[in-house]
Every structure is written in structure tokens, then in C-alpha cells.
Design a protein around this motif. Sequence first.
Motif, short mmCIF file in Angstrom:
data_model
loop_
_atom_site.label_atom_id
_atom_site.label_comp_id
_atom_site.label_asym_id
_atom_site.label_seq_id
_atom_site.Cartn_x
_atom_site.Cartn_y
_atom_site.Cartn_z
N GLN A 132 2.18 -1.28 4.59
CA GLN A 132 0.93 -1.56 5.28
C GLN A 132 1.09 -1.41 6.80
N ARG A 135 1.41 2.25 7.74
CA ARG A 135 0.06 2.80 7.64
C ARG A 135 -0.76 2.48 8.89
N LEU A 139 -2.35 5.23 11.42
CA LEU A 139 -3.79 5.27 11.69
C LEU A 139 -4.07 5.20 13.19
N GLU A 263 -3.34 -6.25 2.64
CA GLU A 263 -4.62 -5.54 2.62
C GLU A 263 -5.04 -5.17 4.03
N LEU A 264 -5.48 -3.93 4.20
CA LEU A 264 -6.03 -3.47 5.46
C LEU A 264 -7.54 -3.29 5.30
N GLU A 265 -8.28 -3.78 6.28
CA GLU A 265 -9.72 -3.52 6.35
C GLU A 265 -9.94 -2.59 7.53
N ARG A 273 -13.61 0.55 4.76
CA ARG A 273 -12.80 0.78 3.57
C ARG A 273 -11.62 -0.19 3.55
N ILE A 274 -11.21 -0.49 2.34
CA ILE A 274 -10.11 -1.43 2.13
C ILE A 274 -8.94 -0.69 1.49
N GLU A 275 -7.76 -0.90 2.03
CA GLU A 275 -6.55 -0.35 1.43
C GLU A 275 -5.62 -1.51 1.07
N THR A 276 -5.11 -1.51 -0.15
CA THR A 276 -4.29 -2.62 -0.61
C THR A 276 -2.90 -2.14 -1.03
N PHE A 277 -1.95 -3.06 -0.97
CA PHE A 277 -0.55 -2.77 -1.30
C PHE A 277 -0.02 -3.92 -2.16
#
Length: 323
Positions: A132, A135, A139, A263-265, A273-277
Amino acid sequence: MSNPVRWGVLGAAKFAREYMARAIHEAEGAQLVALATSSAAKAEPFQAFCPELQVFTDYDALLASDTVDAIYIPLPNHLHVEWAQKALDAGKHVLVEKPIAMSADEIDGLIAKRDTTGLHCAEAYMIAHHPQWTRVRDLVAEGVIGDLVQVDVAFSYNNAADTDNIRNRAETGGGAAGDIGVYAFGCARFVTGEEPDAIISTRIVREAGVDVTTEITATFPSFSYHGYVSMRMAPYQEARFHGTKGVIVVKTPFNARVAGQAELEIRLSDHVRIETFPAVNHYAVQVENFCRTVRAGAAYPWDLENAKGTQTMIDAVFAADRA
């Protein structure tokens, strides 16, 4: 890995028992083989998940063992540098719990000894190994949120009732900045690769010679920073990177899988968008990366120079507060 790195742990610390020793035991390319503690009772929980564990009653005896390649040091903060140096002198690779030192200049000796011996020595800064955070770094570097303007970080818990805890004791190197400021301050450095220009303001609350709450405002070359850490507030953690085109919120930045899901918001002008690990154990990944560095010379995400950079920032915070 056909030739696993054989690990020994100095001291039966609670964090080692609950997290790091288990991570070493489970990590690919690692083998937990030894523990040093004078307490048979404290050794038992380690032996419960690692029955073949050899227990030494003396730290020096473990360091002298030819059955151990690497040492993990979860001792109280003020002992980190001393025992890291001893481990390197004994020919062992070393992973030292954060903060690796009580001041930045103490790390210079470890850097010199690492370079002289050719052994791997690192601070156990697990967030640098979590996807995360790589990432978030990517970004921001790609300009997904435009130009970074502001970083805000909060990290707190409340251990006021645990008066014997080493974090509440000055003589063992306690304090919120050393314990969790390394994350709240260091994550901004990790993501951006920048060092602070100046500490603009500080608010430090102390009890018994220990900072229990530390709040700072700082400037970096291309953004402003505000952060606080506390051992006297309700548990909470969040990191926010605010740019000209969007915002990245790291929901569980430091205790992923324990305090919540990684989790990234990512908030942009036209969507969120949400990205989860969910499956990542960053402690185990940290051990695996360490082992790959030892056995294959792989690049390591958080070297001693990085650790020194964050400690330099912490030192500057206290210096600004005294000024």
C-alpha cells in the motif's frame, strides 16, 4: 529458498512473541532457530509455535552460536545500538526494532560497521515493505493527485494505565516520537523522497520526562506537513496526501491487519476509488526482503541512511521545541 537465513531473537519481548518471531517462522527463506531469554516461562509461548527453537539464557551465547545467521533485536530502545554493534561484531546480520537509535549520530557507527563487515543491518520499518505504501509513492510520483501540497498524518493509542511499559519510561528511551513518530514522520519521507526544510512549530506534552504527545508542523521542499503522535489519545491512525487534483487517504497506514484493513481511498475530481490489500503481512514481507538481501544481494527498501533521515527529523523536532 534452499539456503534459509537462520534467525535468533534477543529477548522475549511481547511484540516479538506476538508478531515478529511468528513472521520470521512463517516467512519464505527464513528459519527461526534460537531465542535468548533468561526466563523459561517467557520462552514457552515461542516454543509453542516453534517447538524446535533453541533457547539460550544469555544474549552473548546466542551471538556466539554458529547455528544463527541473523539477529532480530526487539530490546528496549536505549539498548538497540549497543546490541546491534555486538551482533555485527559477532558476524551476524541484524534487524533492529524501531527506533534503531536514540539520536541520528548513533546510526553513523552502525553504517560504518555495516560497510566494513559487509553484513546487512537494517531498522525494522515494516511499512516500507507494504505494497500500500509503494502504491502511494507511485501514485504521487506519477502525478495522479497533481502536485502534492499538504501531508497530514495522525497516529495514536493510549497506554496511560501501563505505567511500567518501556514506552512510558525515560530510562528505556520511551516516548511517542520514538515509538510511532518514526511512522508518522517517516512515511512522508518514504513517499516523496524529500527531507524537511524546517520544523515550523511543535507542541510536546511530557510526563515523567517522556513525550506522550508530539505535534508538529513542518515544511518540505515541495509541500507542507502536519502530524501528531500520542500515547494518551484514543487509538487512531490515518495518513492523507492532498494534491492539486486529488487526495489519497491511507486508512490503516501503520497497523494493517491489526487495526484494520490496508486500504487506500483515492479521491479525484470525477470519482473515488478504493484499493485494498487484505492478505499482506508486512512483517513477513519485511523478513523475506531481508533474507533476499542477505542471500541474493537484492535491494532493500529501507536502509540505515533512510532510518537516519527520519531520526534526524525527530531530533530536529526536539531541538525546535527547546529553542
